[in-house]
Design an enzyme around this catalytic site. Structure first.
Site, PDB file in Angstrom:
ATOM      1  N   CYS A  43      16.713   3.077  -3.149  1.00 26.80           N
ATOM      2  CA  CYS A  43      15.547   3.764  -2.591  1.00 26.80           C
ATOM      3  C   CYS A  43      15.537   5.244  -2.946  1.00 26.80           C
ATOM      4  O   CYS A  43      14.532   5.779  -3.396  1.00 26.80           O
ATOM      5  CB  CYS A  43      15.509   3.577  -1.075  1.00 26.80           C
ATOM      6  SG  CYS A  43      14.057   4.337  -0.300  1.00 26.80           S
ATOM      7  N   CYS A  48      11.970   3.760  -4.139  1.00 26.57           N
ATOM      8  CA  CYS A  48      10.776   4.152  -3.398  1.00 26.57           C
ATOM      9  C   CYS A  48      10.569   5.655  -3.299  1.00 26.57           C
ATOM     10  O   CYS A  48       9.432   6.129  -3.329  1.00 26.57           O
ATOM     11  CB  CYS A  48      10.784   3.519  -2.010  1.00 26.57           C
ATOM     12  SG  CYS A  48      12.390   3.445  -1.205  1.00 26.57           S
ATOM     13  N   LYS A  51       9.556   7.125  -6.853  1.00 25.23           N
ATOM     14  CA  LYS A  51       8.279   6.478  -7.197  1.00 25.23           C
ATOM     15  C   LYS A  51       7.135   7.069  -6.385  1.00 25.23           C
ATOM     16  O   LYS A  51       6.066   7.349  -6.922  1.00 25.23           O
ATOM     17  CB  LYS A  51       8.379   4.982  -6.935  1.00 25.23           C
ATOM     18  CG  LYS A  51       7.084   4.215  -7.163  1.00 25.23           C
ATOM     19  CD  LYS A  51       7.148   2.850  -6.512  1.00 25.23           C
ATOM     20  CE  LYS A  51       7.271   2.968  -5.001  1.00 25.23           C
ATOM     21  NZ  LYS A  51       7.508   1.680  -4.337  1.00 25.23           N
ATOM     22  N   TYR A 178       4.603  -5.712  -6.551  1.00 19.29           N
ATOM     23  CA  TYR A 178       4.242  -4.357  -6.121  1.00 19.29           C
ATOM     24  C   TYR A 178       4.722  -3.300  -7.102  1.00 19.29           C
ATOM     25  O   TYR A 178       4.004  -2.314  -7.353  1.00 19.29           O
ATOM     26  CB  TYR A 178       4.755  -4.090  -4.703  1.00 19.29           C
ATOM     27  CG  TYR A 178       6.250  -3.922  -4.566  1.00 19.29           C
ATOM     28  CD1 TYR A 178       6.839  -2.664  -4.598  1.00 19.29           C
ATOM     29  CD2 TYR A 178       7.087  -5.019  -4.383  1.00 19.29           C
ATOM     30  CE1 TYR A 178       8.199  -2.494  -4.460  1.00 19.29           C
ATOM     31  CE2 TYR A 178       8.454  -4.871  -4.249  1.00 19.29           C
ATOM     32  CZ  TYR A 178       9.010  -3.608  -4.292  1.00 19.29           C
ATOM     33  OH  TYR A 178      10.371  -3.453  -4.162  1.00 19.29           O
ATOM     34  N   GLU A 182       2.137  -0.710  -8.839  1.00 17.53           N
ATOM     35  CA  GLU A 182       2.307   0.710  -8.529  1.00 17.53           C
ATOM     36  C   GLU A 182       2.442   1.540  -9.804  1.00 17.53           C
ATOM     37  O   GLU A 182       1.766   2.567  -9.974  1.00 17.53           O
ATOM     38  CB  GLU A 182       3.526   0.899  -7.627  1.00 17.53           C
ATOM     39  CG  GLU A 182       3.284   0.394  -6.209  1.00 17.53           C
ATOM     40  CD  GLU A 182       4.527   0.347  -5.361  1.00 17.53           C
ATOM     41  OE1 GLU A 182       4.387   0.271  -4.131  1.00 17.53           O
ATOM     42  OE2 GLU A 182       5.662   0.378  -5.911  1.00 17.53           O
ATOM     43  N   HIS A 439     -13.495   9.801  15.357  1.00 18.09           N
ATOM     44  CA  HIS A 439     -14.575   9.973  14.378  1.00 18.09           C
ATOM     45  C   HIS A 439     -14.676  11.431  13.938  1.00 18.09           C
ATOM     46  O   HIS A 439     -14.514  12.337  14.751  1.00 18.09           O
ATOM     47  CB  HIS A 439     -15.897   9.538  15.030  1.00 18.09           C
ATOM     48  CG  HIS A 439     -17.071   9.653  14.129  1.00 18.09           C
ATOM     49  ND1 HIS A 439     -17.318   8.763  13.110  1.00 18.09           N
ATOM     50  CD2 HIS A 439     -18.066  10.583  14.077  1.00 18.09           C
ATOM     51  CE1 HIS A 439     -18.422   9.111  12.476  1.00 18.09           C
ATOM     52  NE2 HIS A 439     -18.881  10.215  13.042  1.00 18.09           N
ATOM     53  N   GLU A 444     -10.871   4.782  12.144  1.00 15.35           N
ATOM     54  CA  GLU A 444     -11.756   4.279  13.196  1.00 15.35           C
ATOM     55  C   GLU A 444     -12.306   2.900  12.868  1.00 15.35           C
ATOM     56  O   GLU A 444     -12.739   2.165  13.766  1.00 15.35           O
ATOM     57  CB  GLU A 444     -12.898   5.259  13.452  1.00 15.35           C
ATOM     58  CG  GLU A 444     -13.928   5.358  12.345  1.00 15.35           C
ATOM     59  CD  GLU A 444     -15.067   6.320  12.663  1.00 15.35           C
ATOM     60  OE1 GLU A 444     -15.673   6.166  13.739  1.00 15.35           O
ATOM     61  OE2 GLU A 444     -15.310   7.229  11.852  1.00 15.35           O
TER      62      GLU A 444
END
Length: 450
Positions: A43, A48, A51, A178, A182, A439, A444
């Site tokens: 990682c 990750c 990346k 993934y 990516e 909002h 939302e």
């Protein structure tokens, strides 16, 4: 004299191993850890973290292009791959140092060399030194599958892709998961001609396919090419430095500057000496463990990707912590693997937690409802970008309990983390409806689903 040199010896100083070592030491155990490459594991060093830094760099490609619509005049902008690459690696160095500092602060002895198991309570370092431990924890993670064809040596994996001397003008990415999607988004943003070639006709198969279809459509609109049902035959290196990929079934070959193989990862359990202690592995090579991370050998445990349960860094960390509490704090703990949130840092990102619509219908039959919001983010309206977001809620039962949330759109991975708490807590669609919207925001839409 103590019976063993250490209470715990950890092999592998990635996220899971480091957490297990640190927490075990905090419980009073005498701990050592061995790492043959760099502290931090996949990682931090080659996964990750670097990346995601490249993903951030890629975001500027679209932001700079659209800046004029927000009143900014930006002239002469250009991209420097070497600069970003080096800055990312500098931060990797920083993080590696922090991991080492954490181990040192907790009085965990670090051996910067390979360790193998030579007995139920013994490890041998690459230097030849033998050490004994009451408990041994294997946390060596996973490793990327290489290309399974002639010329595989000419293809890069996610290990090497961070260190390219130049940003490629063209790249073929083999795989549909993934990592493939990516890096497709990253290199397309950096100006490369990108092709994703996958042996099957489905990409991101573990994600909700309605959401995946949205990503594929948007990627094609950007200029990313998909070659599906295209298994590899061979890879050739050309005299000009380019690489040609040949596919099976007489599909046309394709040439690019770089070929990257991203066809998944396998448990990094080979050549660890597991057989010396009789540790059992499954057909895929993963170490078999029980709910408390123990192997069939009472003194040997394993956590993280080497066990092939759920290949996610936060899961490995949880497993490492649970192991330490169980073994050294007399507090037996297991990890709950249900409703684990995950994300694909594609362009735009996908985020998900819980069951897909298909999975829910297979389990609950007709007692399933699906709610959606297909919207155009306000930022895209101003910038003129036509991309739309899609939020999808899957519920089951008479009370409309939320069993899955699936999203694609800007910042979806940031938004989902909080929503995942609601799914984990077993809340219903009505609980979402009863929550007043924040909002204006994209989040939302989660409380306005129809």
């Amino acid at each position: 004299m103590p019976e063993f040199d250490y209470d715990l010896f950890v092999i592998g100083a990635g996220s899971g191993g480091t957490r297990a070592a640190r927490i075990s030491a905090s419980h009073g155990a005498k701990v050592a850890i061995a790492e043959e490459y760099r502290v931090g594991g996949t990682c931090v060093i080659r996964g990750c973290v670097p990346k995601k830094m490249l993903v951030y760099g890629a975001h500027f490609a679209e932001d700079l292009h659209e800046a004029e619509r927000f009143g900014w005049d930006i002239k002469g902008a250009s991209f420097n791959w070497q600069r970003l690459r080096d800055i990312v690696q500098t931060d990797v160095d920083r993080l590696e140092g922090l991991y080492g500092q954490t181990l040192d602060n907790n009085k965990v002895e670090l051996f910067n060399e390979r360790a193998t198991i030579t007995g139920a309570n013994e490890v041998t370092l690459a230097s030849g030194k033998k050490l004994s431990a009451s408990k041994i924890l294997v946390a060596t993670g996973g490793w990327p599958f290489p290309a399974q064809c002639e010329g595989a040596e000419h293809a890069l994996t996610s290990n090497e892709i961070f260190h390219l001397d130049e940003c490629p003008k063209s790249i073929i990415i083999i795989g549909g998961g993934y990592i493939a999607n990516e890096f497709a988004g990253i290199f397309h943003a950096f100006g490369a001609d990108v092709t994703i070639a996958n042996r099957s006709g489905v990409i991101l198969r573990s994600y909700d396919q309605e959401i995946v279809g949205k990503l594929q459509d948007m990627s094609v609109a950007k200029g990313i090419t998909y070659r599906l049902n295209a298994p590899l035959q061979k890879i050739e290196k050309n005299t000009d430095g380019t690489v040609t990929v040949h596919f099976q079934d007489e599909k046309p070959a394709q040439t690019a500057d770089v070929i990257m193989v991203a066809t998944g990862r396998y448990p990094n359990a080979d050549n660890l000496g597991l057989e010396n202690a009789g540790v059992a592995r499954d057909k895929g090579g993963a170490i078999i463990v029980d709910d408390y991370n123990k192997t069939n050998v009472d003194s040997i445990y394993a956590v993280g990707d080497v066990t092939d349960r759920v290949q996610l860094t936060p899961v490995a960390i949880r497993e490492g912590h649970a192991f330490a509490d169980t073994v050294f704090d007399n507090n037996p703990r297991t990890v709950d693997y249900s409703n684990i949130p995950s994300a694909v840092f594609s362009s735009p990102p996908i985020a998900a937690v819980g069951m897909t619509e298909k999975e829910a219908r297979e389990k609950y039959g007709d007692d399933v409802n699906v709610y959606r919001s297909d919207f155009r983010p306000m930022k895209n309206v101003v910038s003129g970008r036509q991309e739309r977001g899609l939020y999808k809620m899957v519920t089951a039962g008479p009370d409309d309990k939320v069993v899955g949330l699936h999203m694609i759109g800007p910042e979806s991975s940031e938004i989902l983390q909080a929503a995942a708490v609601a799914v984990k807590a077993g809340l219903s669609k009505q609980d979402f409806d009863d929550t007043i919207a924040l909002h204006p925001s994209m989040s939302e839409e989660l409380v306005l689903l129809k």
